[in-house]
Design a protein around this motif. Structure first.
Motif, PDB file in Angstrom:
ATOM      1  N   UNK A   8      10.140   4.680  18.984  1.00  0.00           N
ATOM      2  CA  UNK A   8       9.145   4.821  17.930  1.00  0.00           C
ATOM      3  C   UNK A   8       8.503   6.202  18.009  1.00  0.00           C
ATOM      4  N   UNK A   9       8.367   6.833  16.842  1.00  0.00           N
ATOM      5  CA  UNK A   9       7.792   8.171  16.821  1.00  0.00           C
ATOM      6  C   UNK A   9       7.593   8.718  15.430  1.00  0.00           C
ATOM      7  N   UNK A  10       7.717  10.059  15.288  1.00  0.00           N
ATOM      8  CA  UNK A  10       7.330  10.727  14.046  1.00  0.00           C
ATOM      9  C   UNK A  10       8.411  11.571  13.390  1.00  0.00           C
ATOM     10  N   UNK A  11       9.675  11.392  13.756  1.00  0.00           N
ATOM     11  CA  UNK A  11      10.752  12.169  13.143  1.00  0.00           C
ATOM     12  C   UNK A  11      11.589  11.257  12.263  1.00  0.00           C
ATOM     13  N   UNK A  12      11.716  11.628  10.993  1.00  0.00           N
ATOM     14  CA  UNK A  12      12.589  10.898  10.080  1.00  0.00           C
ATOM     15  C   UNK A  12      14.003  11.446  10.197  1.00  0.00           C
ATOM     16  N   UNK A  30      16.534  10.686  24.009  1.00  0.00           N
ATOM     17  CA  UNK A  30      16.686  11.228  25.364  1.00  0.00           C
ATOM     18  C   UNK A  30      15.709  12.364  25.638  1.00  0.00           C
ATOM     19  N   UNK A  31      15.314  13.081  24.598  1.00  0.00           N
ATOM     20  CA  UNK A  31      14.342  14.173  24.730  1.00  0.00           C
ATOM     21  C   UNK A  31      12.893  13.675  24.635  1.00  0.00           C
ATOM     22  N   UNK A  32      12.732  12.353  24.459  1.00  0.00           N
ATOM     23  CA  UNK A  32      11.399  11.781  24.345  1.00  0.00           C
ATOM     24  C   UNK A  32      10.817  11.885  22.951  1.00  0.00           C
ATOM     25  N   UNK A  33      11.662  12.195  21.968  1.00  0.00           N
ATOM     26  CA  UNK A  33      11.219  12.354  20.583  1.00  0.00           C
ATOM     27  C   UNK A  33      11.574  11.079  19.824  1.00  0.00           C
ATOM     28  N   UNK A  37      11.621   6.617  10.870  1.00  0.00           N
ATOM     29  CA  UNK A  37      12.587   5.858  10.073  1.00  0.00           C
ATOM     30  C   UNK A  37      13.922   6.575  10.140  1.00  0.00           C
ATOM     31  N   UNK A  38      15.008   5.803  10.153  1.00  0.00           N
ATOM     32  CA  UNK A  38      16.364   6.376  10.104  1.00  0.00           C
ATOM     33  C   UNK A  38      17.075   5.780   8.900  1.00  0.00           C
ATOM     34  N   UNK A  39      17.625   6.638   8.065  1.00  0.00           N
ATOM     35  CA  UNK A  39      18.288   6.198   6.840  1.00  0.00           C
ATOM     36  C   UNK A  39      19.721   6.698   6.853  1.00  0.00           C
ATOM     37  N   UNK A  40      20.661   5.793   6.704  1.00  0.00           N
ATOM     38  CA  UNK A  40      22.065   6.160   6.544  1.00  0.00           C
ATOM     39  C   UNK A  40      22.432   6.052   5.083  1.00  0.00           C
ATOM     40  N   UNK A  41      22.738   7.183   4.444  1.00  0.00           N
ATOM     41  CA  UNK A  41      23.047   7.141   3.012  1.00  0.00           C
ATOM     42  C   UNK A  41      24.543   7.117   2.752  1.00  0.00           C
ATOM     43  N   UNK A  64       5.518  10.323   9.403  1.00  0.00           N
ATOM     44  CA  UNK A  64       6.663  11.221   9.576  1.00  0.00           C
ATOM     45  C   UNK A  64       6.163  12.661   9.557  1.00  0.00           C
ATOM     46  N   UNK A  65       6.414  13.377  10.670  1.00  0.00           N
ATOM     47  CA  UNK A  65       5.940  14.755  10.802  1.00  0.00           C
ATOM     48  C   UNK A  65       7.064  15.781  10.727  1.00  0.00           C
ATOM     49  N   UNK A  66       8.301  15.316  10.840  1.00  0.00           N
ATOM     50  CA  UNK A  66       9.472  16.201  10.776  1.00  0.00           C
ATOM     51  C   UNK A  66      10.651  15.381  10.267  1.00  0.00           C
ATOM     52  N   UNK A  67      11.674  16.076   9.761  1.00  0.00           N
ATOM     53  CA  UNK A  67      12.850  15.401   9.208  1.00  0.00           C
ATOM     54  C   UNK A  67      14.113  16.059   9.747  1.00  0.00           C
ATOM     55  N   UNK A  68      15.081  15.232  10.146  1.00  0.00           N
ATOM     56  CA  UNK A  68      16.414  15.707  10.515  1.00  0.00           C
ATOM     57  C   UNK A  68      17.360  15.278   9.394  1.00  0.00           C
ATOM     58  N   UNK A  69      18.059  16.235   8.782  1.00  0.00           N
ATOM     59  CA  UNK A  69      19.048  15.951   7.738  1.00  0.00           C
ATOM     60  C   UNK A  69      20.436  16.231   8.293  1.00  0.00           C
ATOM     61  N   UNK A  70      21.354  15.282   8.122  1.00  0.00           N
ATOM     62  CA  UNK A  70      22.713  15.458   8.618  1.00  0.00           C
ATOM     63  C   UNK A  70      23.668  15.225   7.458  1.00  0.00           C
ATOM     64  N   UNK A  71      24.399  16.261   7.077  1.00  0.00           N
ATOM     65  CA  UNK A  71      25.379  16.149   6.005  1.00  0.00           C
ATOM     66  C   UNK A  71      26.752  15.849   6.559  1.00  0.00           C
ATOM     67  N   UNK A  72      27.654  15.536   5.667  1.00  0.00           N
ATOM     68  CA  UNK A  72      29.036  15.297   6.054  1.00  0.00           C
ATOM     69  C   UNK A  72      29.909  15.832   4.914  1.00  0.00           C
TER      70      UNK A  72
END
Length: 85
Positions: A8-12, A30-33, A37-41, A64-72
């Motif tokens: 649980x934390x603050x990165x989407x 693993x980094x403690x972050x 919410x995690x969304x798989x589109x 949510x304080x930060x967002x990670x976007x992963x494209x494919x």
């Protein structure tokens, strides 16, 4: 996604790749972050939730304080959008 890799934390996290979602979540944990919410589109040819939809939801979420976007890259939508002539 397996709950044991989440924290649980603050990165989407929003991703088009299931495997890369697992990897990003696992590494963040693993980094403690933690994640808000995690969304798989997915990368299916029928469009549902888009990156923009997810960003708007994360932006409206005070937890949510930060967002990670992963494209494919690889589907027709990406090819048309990122094509270099």
């Amino acid at each position: 996604m397996p709950g044991r890799i989440h924290k649980q934390g603050n990165v989407g996290v929003v991703s088009r790749s299931g495997t890369l979602t697992y990897e990003a979540v696992y590494q963040l944990t693993q980094l403690g972050i933690g994640q808000s919410t995690c969304i798989g589109i997915g990368g299916d040819p029928i469009i549902g939730t888009t990156f923009l939809d997810a960003i708007k939801m994360f932006n409206a979420d005070p937890d949510t304080h930060a967002i990670v976007l992963i494209g494919e890259i690889g589907g027709n939508a990406e090819r048309a959008r990122f094509r270099v002539d």
